[in-house]
Design an enzyme around this catalytic site. Structure first.
Site: not given
Ligand code: NCD
Ligand code: ZN
Length: 347
Positions: A14, A16-18, A42, A100, A137, A175, A220, A248, A252, A264
């Site tokens: 899990h 996030h690479l943006r 996302n 997802k 989620h 998560h 989150l 996760d 940011h 988050a």
């Molecule tokens: C994630 C995000 O920033 O994309 N944020 C987080 O707090 N985990 C989104 C997510 O996985 O809920």
């Molecule tokens: Zn996530």
């Protein structure tokens, strides 16, 4: 005392690479240690179709520095307009490894998510038929439900009814943050798995709120009471096949974390493995770190474990990790566990 540890190369189930400048900045932090990762969809706009996932995969591979190997495992963002045939074609081609489910409004960039599960049943039925996992989620978004209860209420009112309706559907509880989540995963049989993040093994809600608000610990699902953190530690270090690592890691830029309405997400890609070694050592479970980080995830996803290995070394001196990484999108603060860590990954 164990001084080094050799593990099959781990994967992150899990991540996030943006995109764009942020992707370029954070990708090496993961690729340095991990062979593969399940890439969260996302983005803005979200990765909804197989064609979008293929284009995103190309952008990830283009952003990978020369000489680094990394395999992004692509996912689709489930919407009420998702076409079951597109999902099936994406899975058959080998590109799509999971879909997802974000309840609409649950977290960062989830406004295109699902409001009514009935609307996506044809997709879920197709996924059950072909064995494609649904990553959930697991929080309800009902404003009346307290944010600390949203995971437990999701299990009772959404996840359990869905799994009774479609027992063949393979589901990953993403998560998990509660004892209820850990217990439900353990009783779910072979079609149910659960990812656990690094930071939820380390912080409870006091770390976020006591002695001043700490925006870099806000993610989150939000970290819960200490008893839940202890339940997650017991789960992750149990060696049970249903639990595996999903960091996760969710970058940011600092300007958006340190903000009146802070985003988050905890950014843990840089130091996850040393932190996990520290946690597993504390739990006297270093011999089960490989199951959690390198074996249980591939087994659930029906992929081979990696052949390559990494070596973790315990140093007499506390190891220094960067406080921030500097991306072209701006600085991103690395998760600070708040204690000295003696483990490092050997280059
Ligand atoms: C994630 C995000 O920033 O994309 N944020 C987080 O707090 N985990 C989104 C997510 O996985 O809920
Ligand atoms: Zn996530």
């Amino acid at each position: 005392m164990t001084q080094h540890l050799i593990l099959r190369r781990p994967d992150d189930w899990h991540l996030h690479l943006r995109d764009g400048a942020m992707l370029k900045g954070v990708l090496p932090e993961t690729a340095r240690h991990f062979a593969r990762a399940i890439i969260m969809p996302n983005l803005v706009p979200p990765v909804v179709t197989t064609a979008q996932a293929a284009a995103y995969r190309d952008r990830i591979l283009q952003a990978l520095p020369d000489g680094m190997a990394f395999e992004p495992l692509m996912t689709l963002y489930l919407t009420e307009g998702t076409d079951p045939a597109d999902v099936a074609a994406g899975a058959a081609s080998g590109l799509i490894k999971a879909v997802k489910l974000y309840p609409a409004g649950a977290t960062t960039n989830s406004q295109s998510g699902v409001r009514n599960l009935d609307a996506v049943m044809p997709v879920l039925e197709k996924m059950a038929e072909i064995g494609l996992p649904l990553c959930t989620h697991g929080e309800v978004t009902t404003p009346e439900v307290d944010i600390f209860d949203r995971e437990a209420v999701f299990i009772d009112t959404v996840l359990d009814p869905l799994r009774r309706r479609l027992p063949e559907l393979r589901v990953v509880m993403e998560h998990i943050t509660t004892r209820e989540g850990a217990d439900y995963a353990a009783e779910g049989g072979p079609n149910l798995g659960a990812t656990i993040t690094t930071h939820h093994l380390i912080i409870n809600r006091n770390h976020i709120l006591a002695g001043g608000i700490k925006p870099h610990y806000y993610c989150l699902p939000v970290a819960k009471r200490e008893q839940h953190r202890l339940a997650l530690r017991a789960a992750a270090t149990s060696g049970k096949a249903c639990y595996f690592l999903g960091t996760d890691s969710a970058p940011h830029v600092d300007a958006l974390k340190e903000h009146a309405c802070g985003c988050a997400g905890c950014f843990t890609a840089t130091n996850t493995l040393p932190l996990l070694a520290h946690v597993f050592e504390e739990e006297d479970a270093l011999n089960r770190l490989e199951a959690f980080a390198s074996l249980n995830g591939p087994a659930f996803y029906r992929l081979p474990a990696n052949d390559a290995t990494i070596r973790l070394v315990r140093q007499p001196a506390a190891q220094a990790f960067p406080e921030k990484i500097f991306t072209e999108a701006g600085p991103v603060t690395v998760f600070n566990p708040g204690f000295p860590v003696h483990w490092s990954v050997e280059a």
